[in-house]
Motif scaffolding. Sequence first.
Motif, PDB file in Angstrom:
ATOM      1  N   SER A  83      21.999  91.790  83.641  1.00 34.08           N
ATOM      2  CA  SER A  83      22.726  91.831  82.366  1.00 34.08           C
ATOM      3  C   SER A  83      22.305  93.032  81.526  1.00 34.08           C
ATOM      4  CB  SER A  83      22.541  90.527  81.594  1.00 34.08           C
ATOM      5  OG  SER A  83      21.191  90.328  81.261  1.00 34.08           O
ATOM      6  N   VAL A  84      21.042  93.418  81.604  1.00 35.11           N
ATOM      7  CA  VAL A  84      20.599  94.625  80.897  1.00 35.11           C
ATOM      8  C   VAL A  84      21.269  95.860  81.508  1.00 35.11           C
ATOM      9  CG1 VAL A  84      18.608  96.114  80.464  1.00 35.11           C
ATOM     10  CG2 VAL A  84      18.427  93.652  80.075  1.00 35.11           C
ATOM     11  N   LEU A  85      21.357  95.894  82.831  1.00 32.44           N
ATOM     12  CA  LEU A  85      22.027  97.024  83.483  1.00 32.44           C
ATOM     13  C   LEU A  85      23.501  97.089  83.105  1.00 32.44           C
ATOM     14  CD1 LEU A  85      20.408  96.898  87.026  1.00 32.44           C
ATOM     15  CD2 LEU A  85      19.986  98.569  85.210  1.00 32.44           C
ATOM     16  N   VAL A  86      24.143  95.944  82.998  1.00 26.32           N
ATOM     17  CA  VAL A  86      25.544  95.918  82.555  1.00 26.32           C
ATOM     18  C   VAL A  86      25.638  96.452  81.135  1.00 26.32           C
ATOM     19  CG1 VAL A  86      27.446  94.385  81.899  1.00 26.32           C
ATOM     20  CG2 VAL A  86      26.312  94.096  84.099  1.00 26.32           C
ATOM     21  N   GLY A  87      24.738  96.028  80.266  1.00 26.57           N
ATOM     22  CA  GLY A  87      24.763  96.484  78.885  1.00 26.57           C
ATOM     23  C   GLY A  87      24.545  97.984  78.750  1.00 26.57           C
ATOM     24  N   VAL A  88      23.730  98.535  79.629  1.00 29.21           N
ATOM     25  CA  VAL A  88      23.409  99.957  79.544  1.00 29.21           C
ATOM     26  C   VAL A  88      24.500 100.815  80.184  1.00 29.21           C
ATOM     27  CG1 VAL A  88      21.784 101.725  80.353  1.00 29.21           C
ATOM     28  CG2 VAL A  88      20.926  99.583  79.408  1.00 29.21           C
ATOM     29  N   PHE A  89      24.997 100.408  81.344  1.00 29.08           N
ATOM     30  CA  PHE A  89      25.865 101.290  82.117  1.00 29.08           C
ATOM     31  C   PHE A  89      27.355 100.972  82.050  1.00 29.08           C
ATOM     32  CE2 PHE A  89      21.778 101.736  84.416  1.00 29.08           C
ATOM     33  CZ  PHE A  89      21.586 103.089  84.164  1.00 29.08           C
ATOM     34  N   ALA A  90      27.748  99.788  81.671  1.00 26.18           N
ATOM     35  CA  ALA A  90      29.174  99.436  81.677  1.00 26.18           C
ATOM     36  C   ALA A  90      29.873  99.970  80.435  1.00 26.18           C
ATOM     37  CB  ALA A  90      29.352  97.924  81.747  1.00 26.18           C
ATOM     38  N   VAL A  91      31.118 100.338  80.628  1.00 30.32           N
ATOM     39  CA  VAL A  91      31.960 100.781  79.524  1.00 30.32           C
ATOM     40  C   VAL A  91      32.303  99.553  78.683  1.00 30.32           C
ATOM     41  CG1 VAL A  91      34.133 101.933  78.944  1.00 30.32           C
ATOM     42  CG2 VAL A  91      32.894 102.570  81.015  1.00 30.32           C
ATOM     43  N   GLU A  92      32.456  99.773  77.384  1.00 31.77           N
ATOM     44  CA  GLU A  92      32.673  98.659  76.452  1.00 31.77           C
ATOM     45  C   GLU A  92      33.815  97.737  76.876  1.00 31.77           C
ATOM     46  OE1 GLU A  92      34.182  98.073  71.851  1.00 31.77           O
ATOM     47  OE2 GLU A  92      33.480 100.016  72.510  1.00 31.77           O
ATOM     48  N   LYS A  93      34.919  98.287  77.326  1.00 35.20           N
ATOM     49  CA  LYS A  93      36.105  97.471  77.615  1.00 35.20           C
ATOM     50  C   LYS A  93      35.961  96.616  78.868  1.00 35.20           C
ATOM     51  CE  LYS A  93      39.235 100.496  75.219  1.00 35.20           C
ATOM     52  NZ  LYS A  93      40.456 101.265  75.236  1.00 35.20           N
ATOM     53  N   VAL A  94      35.075  96.983  79.768  1.00 38.77           N
ATOM     54  CA  VAL A  94      34.951  96.231  81.018  1.00 38.77           C
ATOM     55  C   VAL A  94      33.618  95.507  81.136  1.00 38.77           C
ATOM     56  CG1 VAL A  94      36.565  97.687  82.287  1.00 38.77           C
ATOM     57  CG2 VAL A  94      34.131  98.260  82.280  1.00 38.77           C
ATOM     58  N   SER A  95      32.820  95.528  80.094  1.00 36.39           N
ATOM     59  CA  SER A  95      31.492  94.915  80.192  1.00 36.39           C
ATOM     60  C   SER A  95      31.574  93.395  80.372  1.00 36.39           C
ATOM     61  CB  SER A  95      30.645  95.257  78.965  1.00 36.39           C
ATOM     62  OG  SER A  95      31.225  94.765  77.784  1.00 36.39           O
ATOM     63  N   LEU A  96      32.567  92.750  79.768  1.00 31.58           N
ATOM     64  CA  LEU A  96      32.718  91.306  79.957  1.00 31.58           C
ATOM     65  C   LEU A  96      33.076  90.964  81.394  1.00 31.58           C
ATOM     66  CD1 LEU A  96      34.475  90.118  76.687  1.00 31.58           C
ATOM     67  CD2 LEU A  96      32.109  89.825  77.369  1.00 31.58           C
ATOM     68  N   GLY A  97      33.862  91.792  82.019  1.00 32.66           N
ATOM     69  CA  GLY A  97      34.186  91.591  83.427  1.00 32.66           C
ATOM     70  C   GLY A  97      32.962  91.711  84.310  1.00 32.66           C
ATOM     71  N   TRP A  98      32.123  92.676  84.002  1.00 35.48           N
ATOM     72  CA  TRP A  98      30.892  92.851  84.770  1.00 35.48           C
ATOM     73  C   TRP A  98      29.929  91.696  84.542  1.00 35.48           C
ATOM     74  CZ3 TRP A  98      30.283  95.502  88.898  1.00 35.48           C
ATOM     75  CH2 TRP A  98      31.063  96.630  89.124  1.00 35.48           C
ATOM     76  N   LEU A  99      29.933  91.110  83.361  1.00 32.80           N
ATOM     77  CA  LEU A  99      29.083  89.938  83.139  1.00 32.80           C
ATOM     78  C   LEU A  99      29.568  88.745  83.960  1.00 32.80           C
ATOM     79  CD1 LEU A  99      28.294  90.149  79.326  1.00 32.80           C
ATOM     80  CD2 LEU A  99      26.768  90.603  81.248  1.00 32.80           C
ATOM     81  N   GLY A 100      30.866  88.639  84.153  1.00 34.45           N
ATOM     82  CA  GLY A 100      31.400  87.598  85.032  1.00 34.45           C
ATOM     83  C   GLY A 100      30.975  87.807  86.476  1.00 34.45           C
ATOM     84  N   ILE A 101      31.005  89.052  86.908  1.00 39.25           N
ATOM     85  CA  ILE A 101      30.537  89.371  88.255  1.00 39.25           C
ATOM     86  C   ILE A 101      29.040  89.101  88.371  1.00 39.25           C
ATOM     87  CG2 ILE A 101      30.182  91.284  89.878  1.00 39.25           C
ATOM     88  CD1 ILE A 101      32.884  92.392  88.828  1.00 39.25           C
ATOM     89  N   THR A 102      28.301  89.371  87.309  1.00 40.08           N
ATOM     90  CA  THR A 102      26.869  89.079  87.297  1.00 40.08           C
ATOM     91  C   THR A 102      26.620  87.587  87.446  1.00 40.08           C
ATOM     92  OG1 THR A 102      26.481  91.011  85.890  1.00 40.08           O
ATOM     93  CG2 THR A 102      24.746  89.353  85.963  1.00 40.08           C
ATOM     94  N   MET A 103      27.436  86.755  86.800  1.00 41.45           N
ATOM     95  CA  MET A 103      27.286  85.306  86.947  1.00 41.45           C
ATOM     96  C   MET A 103      27.552  84.875  88.376  1.00 41.45           C
ATOM     97  SD  MET A 103      26.444  82.607  85.341  1.00 41.45           S
ATOM     98  CE  MET A 103      26.208  81.053  86.138  1.00 41.45           C
ATOM     99  N   ALA A 104      28.587  85.430  88.978  1.00 43.61           N
ATOM    100  CA  ALA A 104      28.877  85.101  90.375  1.00 43.61           C
ATOM    101  C   ALA A 104      27.721  85.524  91.280  1.00 43.61           C
ATOM    102  CB  ALA A 104      30.176  85.781  90.806  1.00 43.61           C
TER     103      ALA A 104
END
Length: 93
Positions: free
Chosen positions: A26-47
């Motif tokens: 989740s820290v990596l998502v926060g640092v590297f993901a673009v604002e508009k797609v960060s929620l999508g990456w958090l969903g992938i992180t949960m999976a």
Amino acid sequence: MTTTALTPAMRWTTIVSVWVVTLIASVLVGVFAVEKVSLGWLGITMAGSILVAMCVQLATQEKQGFVIRFGTSVAGSFVILVLATGVLFLVHA
């Protein structure tokens, strides 16, 4: 082949290790993901955390308490990702 029961410390080690992986992701998502797609990456992180939890708990080869250990791992990962979502919302607001 003999199997030994997991000690309470080993049970918590398997659970907390999944939480640590989720926190790092989740820290990596926060640092590297673009604002508009960060929620999508958090969903992938949960999976991914569900898959990691399943692999870690199956690797112990301990039937006793499997559902509790797996459920606790996934629930903790969910809480971590809810907090990460809140932090990202505040940062990008």
